[in-house]
Design an enzyme around this catalytic site. Structure first.
Site, mmCIF file in Angstrom:
data_model
loop_
_atom_site.group_PDB
_atom_site.id
_atom_site.type_symbol
_atom_site.label_atom_id
_atom_site.label_comp_id
_atom_site.label_asym_id
_atom_site.label_seq_id
_atom_site.Cartn_x
_atom_site.Cartn_y
_atom_site.Cartn_z
ATOM 1 N N ASP A 206 30.729 29.280 -87.411
ATOM 2 C CA ASP A 206 29.674 28.957 -86.452
ATOM 3 C C ASP A 206 28.402 29.643 -86.911
ATOM 4 O OD1 ASP A 206 28.232 28.337 -83.893
ATOM 5 O OD2 ASP A 206 30.233 27.655 -83.338
ATOM 6 N N HIS A 277 25.495 24.100 -86.152
ATOM 7 C CA HIS A 277 26.169 25.395 -86.024
ATOM 8 C C HIS A 277 26.466 26.001 -87.392
ATOM 9 C CE1 HIS A 277 26.535 25.424 -81.683
ATOM 10 N NE2 HIS A 277 26.968 24.179 -81.698
ATOM 11 N N GLU A 339 26.310 19.160 -81.176
ATOM 12 C CA GLU A 339 25.057 19.873 -80.881
ATOM 13 C C GLU A 339 24.114 20.067 -82.068
ATOM 14 O OE1 GLU A 339 26.248 22.627 -77.091
ATOM 15 O OE2 GLU A 339 26.856 23.408 -79.041
HETATM 16 C C1 ACM Z 1 30.937 22.241 -77.756
HETATM 17 O O1 ACM Z 1 31.230 22.828 -76.700
HETATM 18 N N1 ACM Z 1 29.760 22.445 -78.299
HETATM 19 C C2 ACM Z 1 31.848 21.334 -78.386
#
Ligand code: ACM
Length: 665
Positions: A206, A277, A339
């Site tokens: 991440d 991420h 995201e």
């Molecule tokens: C997520 O909660 N961004 C998959």
């Protein structure tokens, strides 16, 4: 009074109550029979009737597990060597169970023997996990002297056939945000095994950390696994712990953990996040992004995206995945995909705009679709199948200005539904995708128990409402997610996960028609004792919480109102309840109102004569303390009138409404 003392001592020495259908997740089919239960003794053995190697391996594993827990030798024997004087566990291969899937098993338990049957060796492992949950909880106590324990399997003989509702029963652990390490993850794997969860979705990379050793790119861990400090509290709190955080798994450790999990029927699905991420990776190798930050982020807001226009990005990711697939034998590789901050990472960036123009792309979602479909091809070339959060389906569910993708996602991709309208999920299925349902508002374990109470977790239904029957099999199952931005310790990790993971285990395994929340809560009490002994810091306050659902099947004697509170007494007819001698439990459960009630005592009257009383302080409001009162009824008279009388008063006021339940335990 004196007479009671030996009785109390006696009950304290007994092993915990014998389990009667205590198993979580609740088995598909079980019949408890009358008679004495099977009991393992020092003379018992494990007898395999098959020479099939995977079955023999499972028999050996069962021997180790059961022997460790019970202290009994339980040697492994052939049928010819089977002892005549002890109840044996008999392992059988039964191909007829194959129709229920490779995880199915059956158990027939009687004093003559405990027969575990399965078509596949995995079923034998699960039969063993069920046996464990049918034994006294002291099984899990590493320190206890167990020499005098009676190792009964359940309280009676029984027959069961058990198999899962869904093939994908996942727990996700995010170690990108916080690294926990081998001991913690193995402890989670042990719980998953006992709960028959079969997929550990391991979120390994991440923004705030890269946790998997990649030999070709050592900076991913030498740089990417460390951060200077960590934001604490919540998003944009402006507060930091001021302490460095670091950690990663070596490939050797990962191989060991993958094997540990496989021995427990668990496939590990690694998640390597892309294209969003990706800060930690981009800090380690700045060529990977058009906006690489200078250091591994110390807050959880920063969200860097890989450069989707550069061939170097694809070459890097392909190399990384070469090492990933060599470590994880499972079929599925999770690429994240959620995201992407289109507005902050790609919008107005010359390389991206040029790329879009050249390829005639109308939206940033199309850029991600191009990236994702290329990755799907790369993953497929390595013999694996791609999975990703539902952004990979090409809708800007986060409102970051991505628009809707014109191009279609490779239908082979498994979509991990977490956000947006359920119609998105249904349409993805109709488009040919398989789905795992992890809708955030129902399955995110980092959310508080206030926003996802245990009952809501238990009530989660992975099949989308209105999905046509022919598509139901396209829902592979569900995932429960432990995101760890604000979870920094194993204790907190356990608290957030358990007991909700127990609820999700039952959602994934038990036939929908057999689910029963009050019954689940009863079983959870004993499972909680098991977790205690296994060092799991579960949310005891949640397990102990008494709420209305616990009284689903319980006779209601009546209730109180502000008037009865002002009166300081409550009198309720119990003639319908008191029909035989016994130990009755009267529970005073607050329902609503500004004040709690303080309870002094509860008594039972036969006509005008008091025949039983329990005097202890109790409090019933939003917090509940000692609200169960025990009335020992030595004898009953036909036709007599029985009345329950409670003494109570308002706590700071009389505004309280509640219900009184009565039951024979
Ligand atoms: C997520 O909660 N961004 C998959």
């Amino acid at each position: 009074m004196k007479l009671l003392i030996p009785a109390l001592v006696f009950s304290a020495c007994l092993p915990a109550a014998f389990s009667q259908e205590q198993i979580i997740p609740k088995p598909a089919e079980i019949t408890l029979l009358k008679g004495t239960p099977a009991r393992l003794t020092p003379a018992s053995a494990i007898v395999s009737t098959t020479h099939d190697k995977p079955f023999l391996n499972r028999a050996r594993q069962l021997q180790q597990m059961l022997s460790k827990g019970t202290g009994l030798p339980l040697p492994l024997k052939t049928p010819q060597e089977a002892p005549k004087n002890g109840t044996c566990i008999i392992i059988k291969k039964d191909p007829s169970l194959a129709s229920r899937g490779e995880e199915a098993y059956s158990i027939q338990s009687s004093p003559e023997g405990i027969i575990l049957s399965a078509a596949h060796a995995k079923g034998i492992f699960y039969a063993g996990q069920s046996l464990i949950q049918m034994m006294p909880v002291i099984f899990h106590d590493k320190k206890a002297d167990k020499s005098s324990v009676k190792w009964n399997i359940s309280g009676t003989p029984f027959k069961m056939v058990d198999y899962p509702r869904f093939s994908w029963r996942a727990l996700m652990v995010d170690e990108g945000r916080h690294f926990f390490g081998e001991k913690v993850i193995k402890q989670i794997i042990d719980q998953m095994a006992l709960l028959k969860m079969n997929t550990l979705h391991w979120h390994l990379t991440d923004d705030a950390g890269w946790r998997i050793e990649i030999k070709k790119y050592p900076r991913l861990t030498s740089i990417g696994s460390k951060r200077r400090e960590t934001e604490i509290g919540t998003w944009n709190s402006g507060k930091s712990d001021g302490k460095p955080h670091e950690g990663f798994y070596t490939q050797k450790q990962i191989r060991d953990i993958v094997q540990y999990a496989a021995q427990r029927n668990i496939t590990i699905v690694p998640e390597i996040e892309m294209p969003g991420h990706a800060s930690a990776a981009s800090v380690a190798y700045p060529f990977l992004s058009l906006k690489s930050p200078a250091e591994v982020p110390t807050t959880f807001i920063v969200n860097t995206a890989f450069d989707p226009t550069s061939e170097k990005t694809y070459a890097f990711l392909s190399d990384v995945l070469d090492e990933v697939v060599a470590l994880f034998p499972g079929k599925i590789i999770h690429i994240g995909g959620d995201e992407v901050r289109y507005d902050k990472q790609w919008k107005g960036v010359p390389e991206i705009e040029k790329f879009m123009k050249k390829n005639n792309m109308k939206s940033y979602a199309d850029v991600q679709m191009y990236f994702t479909n290329r990755m799907s091809g790369i993953v497929a070339k390595k013999g694996r199948r791609m999975m990703g959060w539902n952004e990979i389906y090409g809708h800007d569910v986060n409102g970051d200005g991505g628009g809707k993708a014109g191009a279609k996602l490779d239908t082979n991709a498994v979509i991990h539904f977490w956000k947006g309208d359920t119609n998105l999920g249904k349409n993805a299925i109709r488009d040919g995708h398989e789905i795992v349902n992890s809708l955030h508002s129902s399955t995110y374990l980092d959310y508080s128990y206030g926003s996802i109470p245990l009952q809501k977790a238990y009530g989660f239904e992975p099949i989308f409402p209105g999905l046509e029957e022919q598509y139901h099999s396209k829902v592979k199952g569900l995932g429960a997610q432990l995101w760890t931005e604000w979870i920094a310790t194993p204790e907190r990790l356990h608290y957030q996960a358990f007991p909700r993971a127990c609820a999700f285990a039952e959602v994934g395994w038990t036939p929908a028609g057999r689910k029963d929340f009050p019954d689940f809560k009863k079983r959870l009490k004993e499972y909680g004792e098991r977790m205690d002994l296994m060092g799991i810091h579960y949310a005891k306050d949640i397990v102990d919480q008494i709420d209305k659902s616990d009284f689903f099947n319980t006779p209601r004697l009546g209730g109180w109102t502000p008037d009865s509170v002002a009166d300081k007494k409550l009198s309720l007819d119990a003639s319908k309840l008191i029909k035989s001698p016994g130990r009755y439990t009267i529970t005073l459960l607050y329902e609503k109102g500004a004040n709690a009630v303080e309870i002094e005592s509860v008594a039972l009257y036969e006509g005008n004569r008091e025949i039983a009383r329990d005097t202890h302080p109790g409090k019933s409001g939003t917090q509940k303390e000692n609200i169960r009162y025990i009335l020992n009824v030595p004898a009953v008279k036909d036709g007599a009138t029985y009345t329950v009388k409670a003494k109570l008063s308002g706590s700071g006021g009389d505004d309280s409404y509640g219900t009184v339940y009565g039951e024979l335990p």
